[in-house]
Design a protein around this motif. Structure first.
Motif, short mmCIF file in Angstrom:
data_model
loop_
_atom_site.label_atom_id
_atom_site.label_comp_id
_atom_site.label_asym_id
_atom_site.label_seq_id
_atom_site.Cartn_x
_atom_site.Cartn_y
_atom_site.Cartn_z
N LYS A 175 -8.17 -1.95 -7.15
CA LYS A 175 -8.51 -3.15 -6.40
C LYS A 175 -7.36 -3.56 -5.50
O LYS A 175 -6.20 -3.57 -5.91
CB LYS A 175 -8.82 -4.29 -7.38
N LEU A 176 -7.69 -3.88 -4.25
CA LEU A 176 -6.69 -4.33 -3.28
C LEU A 176 -6.99 -5.77 -2.86
O LEU A 176 -8.13 -6.22 -2.91
CB LEU A 176 -6.71 -3.44 -2.03
N GLY A 196 -15.64 3.39 -3.91
CA GLY A 196 -15.48 2.42 -4.98
C GLY A 196 -14.67 2.92 -6.15
O GLY A 196 -14.78 2.40 -7.25
N LYS A 197 -13.83 3.92 -5.93
CA LYS A 197 -13.06 4.55 -7.01
C LYS A 197 -11.57 4.23 -6.98
O LYS A 197 -10.82 4.71 -7.81
CB LYS A 197 -13.22 6.08 -6.95
N ALA A 198 -11.14 3.42 -6.02
CA ALA A 198 -9.71 3.11 -5.86
C ALA A 198 -9.35 1.84 -6.62
O ALA A 198 -10.22 1.04 -6.97
CB ALA A 198 -9.39 2.94 -4.37
N ARG A 210 -11.50 4.73 -1.77
CA ARG A 210 -11.83 3.31 -1.74
C ARG A 210 -13.25 3.08 -1.24
O ARG A 210 -13.98 2.24 -1.76
CB ARG A 210 -10.83 2.59 -0.84
N ARG A 263 -2.88 8.36 2.75
CA ARG A 263 -3.62 7.14 3.11
C ARG A 263 -5.10 7.47 3.36
O ARG A 263 -5.98 6.74 2.93
CB ARG A 263 -2.99 6.50 4.36
N PHE A 290 -6.89 8.06 0.13
CA PHE A 290 -7.04 6.79 -0.58
C PHE A 290 -8.20 6.00 -0.01
O PHE A 290 -9.02 5.45 -0.75
CB PHE A 290 -5.74 5.99 -0.48
N TYR A 291 -8.31 5.93 1.32
CA TYR A 291 -9.40 5.17 1.94
C TYR A 291 -10.75 5.83 1.67
O TYR A 291 -11.75 5.11 1.53
CB TYR A 291 -9.16 4.98 3.43
N CYS A 309 -1.64 -4.62 -3.92
CA CYS A 309 -2.29 -4.26 -5.18
C CYS A 309 -1.48 -4.88 -6.31
O CYS A 309 -0.26 -4.69 -6.37
CB CYS A 309 -2.35 -2.74 -5.33
N LEU A 350 0.81 -1.21 0.00
CA LEU A 350 0.00 0.00 0.00
C LEU A 350 0.85 1.28 0.00
O LEU A 350 0.56 2.19 -0.77
CB LEU A 350 -0.99 0.00 1.16
N TRP A 403 -6.34 0.74 -13.44
CA TRP A 403 -6.98 1.88 -12.77
C TRP A 403 -6.49 3.20 -13.37
O TRP A 403 -7.28 4.10 -13.62
CB TRP A 403 -6.67 1.80 -11.26
#
Length: 62
Positions: free
Chosen positions: A34-35, A30-32, A27, A20, A23-24, A45, A9, A53
């Protein structure tokens, strides 16, 4: 067959130049990228997922 490159990450955050917390938030919407959550709780990732992405971001900005 070679395993796909997995990014930690902090490496992802550095590459996309994002905090961070931001990013969360992304996430959660639903725009980050995939992890994958590992059994030890760490997040990874796939390089291919991050590249895909980036491409989606470029297409939506055009």
């Amino acid at each position: 067959m070679a395993r796909p490159q997995m990014l930690k990450l902090p490496e992802v955050l550095n590459e996309i130049d994002m905090s961070r917390a931001a990013f969360y938030r992304m996430r959660a919407r639903g725009k980050a990228p995939k992890l994958i959550k590992l059994p030890n709780g760490q997040l990874r990732c796939r390089r291919a997922d991050l590249d895909a992405w980036w491409e989606r971001c470029e297409l939506s900005a055009a």
